[in-house]
Scaffold this motif. Structure first.
Motif, mmCIF file in Angstrom:
data_model
loop_
_atom_site.group_PDB
_atom_site.id
_atom_site.type_symbol
_atom_site.label_atom_id
_atom_site.label_comp_id
_atom_site.label_asym_id
_atom_site.label_seq_id
_atom_site.Cartn_x
_atom_site.Cartn_y
_atom_site.Cartn_z
ATOM 1 N N PRO A 173 0.809 -1.230 0.000
ATOM 2 C CA PRO A 173 0.000 0.000 0.000
ATOM 3 C C PRO A 173 0.839 1.276 0.000
ATOM 4 N N ALA A 174 1.885 1.307 0.837
ATOM 5 C CA ALA A 174 2.737 2.511 0.899
ATOM 6 C C ALA A 174 3.506 2.702 -0.400
ATOM 7 N N ALA A 175 3.976 1.594 -0.997
ATOM 8 C CA ALA A 175 4.708 1.677 -2.257
ATOM 9 C C ALA A 175 3.800 2.158 -3.382
ATOM 10 N N ASP A 176 2.549 1.699 -3.359
ATOM 11 C CA ASP A 176 1.580 2.135 -4.361
ATOM 12 C C ASP A 176 1.322 3.638 -4.248
ATOM 13 N N ALA A 177 1.058 4.090 -3.000
ATOM 14 C CA ALA A 177 0.777 5.515 -2.786
ATOM 15 C C ALA A 177 1.968 6.374 -3.213
ATOM 16 N N SER A 178 3.179 5.927 -2.914
ATOM 17 C CA SER A 178 4.385 6.675 -3.265
ATOM 18 C C SER A 178 4.552 6.752 -4.784
ATOM 19 N N THR A 179 4.389 5.629 -5.449
ATOM 20 C CA THR A 179 4.580 5.580 -6.900
ATOM 21 C C THR A 179 3.542 6.434 -7.622
ATOM 22 N N GLN A 180 2.292 6.341 -7.180
ATOM 23 C CA GLN A 180 1.241 7.125 -7.832
ATOM 24 C C GLN A 180 1.362 8.619 -7.519
ATOM 25 N N ALA A 203 4.173 -0.904 20.512
ATOM 26 C CA ALA A 203 5.141 -1.903 20.043
ATOM 27 C C ALA A 203 5.620 -1.581 18.634
ATOM 28 N N LEU A 204 4.754 -0.995 17.813
ATOM 29 C CA LEU A 204 5.165 -0.549 16.474
ATOM 30 C C LEU A 204 6.117 0.636 16.568
ATOM 31 N N ASP A 205 5.783 1.580 17.433
ATOM 32 C CA ASP A 205 6.632 2.761 17.606
ATOM 33 C C ASP A 205 8.004 2.399 18.145
ATOM 34 N N ASP A 206 8.019 1.387 19.029
ATOM 35 C CA ASP A 206 9.289 0.957 19.626
ATOM 36 C C ASP A 206 10.129 0.123 18.667
ATOM 37 N N GLY A 207 9.515 -0.352 17.575
ATOM 38 C CA GLY A 207 10.229 -1.183 16.620
ATOM 39 C C GLY A 207 10.212 -2.661 16.954
ATOM 40 N N HIS A 208 9.558 -3.040 18.056
ATOM 41 C CA HIS A 208 9.503 -4.463 18.391
ATOM 42 C C HIS A 208 8.629 -5.220 17.389
ATOM 43 N N VAL A 209 7.497 -4.622 17.018
ATOM 44 C CA VAL A 209 6.644 -5.187 15.978
ATOM 45 C C VAL A 209 6.950 -4.455 14.682
ATOM 46 N N ALA A 210 7.271 -5.227 13.635
ATOM 47 C CA ALA A 210 7.693 -4.608 12.371
ATOM 48 C C ALA A 210 6.522 -4.057 11.579
ATOM 49 N N GLY A 211 5.345 -4.639 11.764
ATOM 50 C CA GLY A 211 4.195 -4.150 11.012
ATOM 51 C C GLY A 211 2.927 -4.857 11.429
ATOM 52 N N ALA A 212 1.798 -4.268 11.047
ATOM 53 C CA ALA A 212 0.494 -4.862 11.376
ATOM 54 C C ALA A 212 -0.458 -4.622 10.219
ATOM 55 N N ALA A 213 -1.302 -5.605 9.958
ATOM 56 C CA ALA A 213 -2.339 -5.493 8.936
ATOM 57 C C ALA A 213 -3.662 -5.846 9.585
ATOM 58 N N LEU A 214 -4.598 -4.920 9.569
ATOM 59 C CA LEU A 214 -5.848 -5.081 10.301
ATOM 60 C C LEU A 214 -7.045 -4.863 9.392
ATOM 61 N N GLY A 269 -2.426 5.991 10.126
ATOM 62 C CA GLY A 269 -1.407 6.974 9.760
ATOM 63 C C GLY A 269 0.013 6.485 9.869
ATOM 64 N N ARG A 270 0.238 5.235 10.254
ATOM 65 C CA ARG A 270 1.603 4.708 10.386
ATOM 66 C C ARG A 270 2.005 3.984 9.104
ATOM 67 N N PRO A 271 3.204 4.205 8.629
ATOM 68 C CA PRO A 271 3.619 3.609 7.342
ATOM 69 C C PRO A 271 3.724 2.089 7.389
ATOM 70 N N ASN A 272 3.908 1.531 8.586
ATOM 71 C CA ASN A 272 4.039 0.080 8.703
ATOM 72 C C ASN A 272 2.731 -0.592 9.137
ATOM 73 N N VAL A 273 1.617 0.076 8.893
ATOM 74 C CA VAL A 273 0.300 -0.481 9.207
ATOM 75 C C VAL A 273 -0.565 -0.461 7.948
ATOM 76 N N VAL A 274 -1.185 -1.603 7.652
ATOM 77 C CA VAL A 274 -2.115 -1.724 6.531
ATOM 78 C C VAL A 274 -3.513 -1.921 7.107
ATOM 79 N N CYS A 275 -4.470 -1.122 6.660
ATOM 80 C CA CYS A 275 -5.833 -1.214 7.189
ATOM 81 C C CYS A 275 -6.842 -1.354 6.061
ATOM 82 N N THR A 276 -7.822 -2.204 6.275
ATOM 83 C CA THR A 276 -8.955 -2.334 5.356
ATOM 84 C C THR A 276 -10.251 -2.310 6.172
ATOM 85 N N PRO A 277 -11.365 -1.881 5.578
ATOM 86 C CA PRO A 277 -12.606 -1.665 6.338
ATOM 87 C C PRO A 277 -13.486 -2.906 6.472
#
Length: 528
Positions: free
Chosen positions: A120-127, A246-257, A272-280
């Motif tokens: 998702p972040a790569a897509d947003a950046s490229t577009q 845990a995401l801010d501390d770097g212990h968890v590398a990413g989350a998808a919810l 709003g975090r670059p290492n988080v993917v969210c869908t509704p």
């Protein structure tokens, strides 16, 4: 009169067609579930309610649903239904646990890929006109360890797909047997071991008191550094504030919810975090899944309302359409035996023992037991049915015992019901003859055969000459017409039993006169 069903959420139009074809009138109001006050005002005229996740079936809604017999949830989760309140009101709650298993599993796999490669972040950046090739350094899925928490239908589908991706799969599920794990090709482990070993953790468990915040602050701290978390199951399984830290501390590398503690999730600490993917909440959102769950819930509800079949109920034993006709006469027998005991008993019941002998022992005895409890409780509580009876009995501390065994006497099928009260025991037995009608065949230790009729008198007395004449004469004097008269005794001069079918109600003064007859031990007027 045809049963009526309300569809209060967005369901496929094919569901309405299924209801109509199965003899059920349907009212399709797909936005009504978003307005609780309007739903409460309308629900009283319906026998069934078909929903998805937008409708919240609260105790207040159920209080207004005077006719409601069944709620059908098109999907697996029923956390938007107050199941205890529905059970207390005798309303069956069904779901469709298999209709979206593949779709949700595929979404979990898709989120895992999106997370691993930061799509998702790569897509947003490229577009946006950037070309940040060096910024998005992902990780491979192959060879990684996937920890699956909850290995039911969806979890199993995720596990098998992960194995196809050459991942190692470890599973935490207290109800998964070692044999089943071996068959699936996964390793069963305890939760702490899963957290310590997994590169990716995916959640596929319902939200219960035991699973709420299963990924708590403490458990997230036990995870492997650099772990990635996927949740397509239920909001509330993850402590979102703890995951943010845990995401801010770097212990968890990413989350998808795909699910959140509060939905619709218009704001959330993880946004709003670059290492988080969210869908509704898209887990079940495919054309195929929506069509399938809508058709399934319509079929299940129609079968229950028109044929008595119970499928995928979360608060009552399942009964197939083929089983329902075979069960029906024994369900009727059970309820009437329960009514018999409930009307005879002069004290509260502490324990119920149900013995099923012969052919009836091969049927779904849980449903039969529920009907027996319903009959037993009805003389005291009135507003009780087989759906809520077991819960009510449990709340009152009534112990329920079921025994099945082969036929031991003259009957192909026999049901024995014994109630233990503070003043002794009451035992009855009954069967269903080939004409499909239930019959009493024993009361206490005395064999006495009688059909159930709307109004009856049961009398236990000493076996003495002249008693029957005095008893029948008293009924005649009270202008009570005798329809049938069944007699039995344990031995000459011992204890005897009379079960009399009469026309109309038995006046209290007549019953009092019967109890005053010489030799009467117990007399009760029964209504069925």
């Amino acid at each position: 009169m045809r049963p009526r069903v309300l569809i209060s959420d967005q369901l496929s139009a094919a569901a309405a067609q299924i209801f109509s074809m199965r003899g059920v009138d349907v009212d399709f109001q797909p936005t009504l579930g978003k307005h609780p006050e309007k739903l409460a005002a309308a629900i009283g005229g319906y026998d069934g309610l078909a929903i998805r996740s937008a409708t919240k079936v609260t105790a207040e809604i159920l209080g207004a649903a005077k006719r409601l017999k069944v709620i059908g949830r098109a999907g697996i989760g029923v956390d938007n239904v107050d199941v205890p309140a529905a059970t207390a009101r005798g309303v069956i709650v069904m779901n469709t646990p298999f209709g979206n298993s593949v779709t949700t599993a595929e979404h979990a796999i898709a989120l895992m890929f999106a997370l691993a490669r930061e799509i998702p972040a790569a897509d947003a950046s490229t577009q946006a006109g950037k070309w940040e090739k060096n910024r998005f350094m992902g990780v491979e899925i192959s060879g990684k360890t996937l920890g699956v928490i909850g290995c039911g239908n969806i979890g199993t589908n995720v596990a098998t797909r992960a194995l196809g991706l050459k991942m190692r799969v470890i599973v935490y599920d207290p109800f998964l047997s070692g044999e089943r794990a071996a068959t699936l090709g996964v390793e069963k482990v305890e939760l702490d071991e899963l957290l310590a070993r997994a590169d990716f953790v995916t959640l596929h468990t319902p939200l219960t008191a035991q699973t709420r915040n299963i990924l708590s602050r403490e458990n997230l701290a036990k995870t492997k550094k650099g772990v990635r978390v996927i949740n397509c199951a239920r909001g509330g399984l993850v402590d979102e504030e703890a995951l943010r830290k845990a995401l801010d501390d770097g212990h968890v590398a990413g989350a998808a919810l795909d699910v959140f503690a509060t939905e619709p999730a218009t704001e959330n600490p993880l946004f709003g975090r670059p290492n988080v993917v969210c869908t509704p909440h898209l887990g079940a959102s495919t054309t195929e899944a929506q069509e399938m769950v809508a058709l399934q819930v319509a079929e299940q509800m129609s079968d229950y309302l028109t044929r008595g079949a119970v499928t995928n109920a979360v608060n009552f034993p399942s009964i197939s359409a083929e089983e329902a006709p075979r069960l029906r006469p024994y369900v009727e027998l059970a309820e009437k035996l329960g009514l018999l005991v409930g009307q005879i008993a002069s004290a509260g019941v502490d324990k119920i023992s149900l013995v099923y002998e012969g052919g009836v022992a091969e049927l779904k005895t849980k449903a039969i037991t529920a009907s027996a409890l319903s009959g037993l409780l009805k003389p005291i509580l009135q507003d009780v049915n087989p759906v809520c009876a077991a819960a009510i009995a449990k709340d009152r501390g009534v112990v329920v015992e079921e025994i099945t065994r082969e036929a031991e006497g003259d009957y192909e099928s026999l049901m024995r019901l014994r109630a233990v009260t503070s003043q002794g025991e009451i035992g009855v037995a009954g069967t269903v003859f080939h004409d499909g009608k239930p019959r009493i065949v024993r009361v206490g230790d005395i064999a006495v055969e009688a059909e159930f009729t709307p109004s009856m008198i049961v009398v236990s007395n000493e076996d003495r000459p002249g008693f029957i004449g005095r008893f029948a004469g008293l009924l005649g004097d009270a202008k009570i017409n005798i329809a049938t008269f069944a007699l039995g005794r344990d031995s000459p001069g011992g204890s005897a039993m009379a079960i009399v079918a009469v026309d109309g109600d038995v006046p209290e003064e007549a019953l009092a006169a019967i109890r005053r007859l010489n030799g009467v031990k117990r007399a009760a007027a029964l209504r069925f």
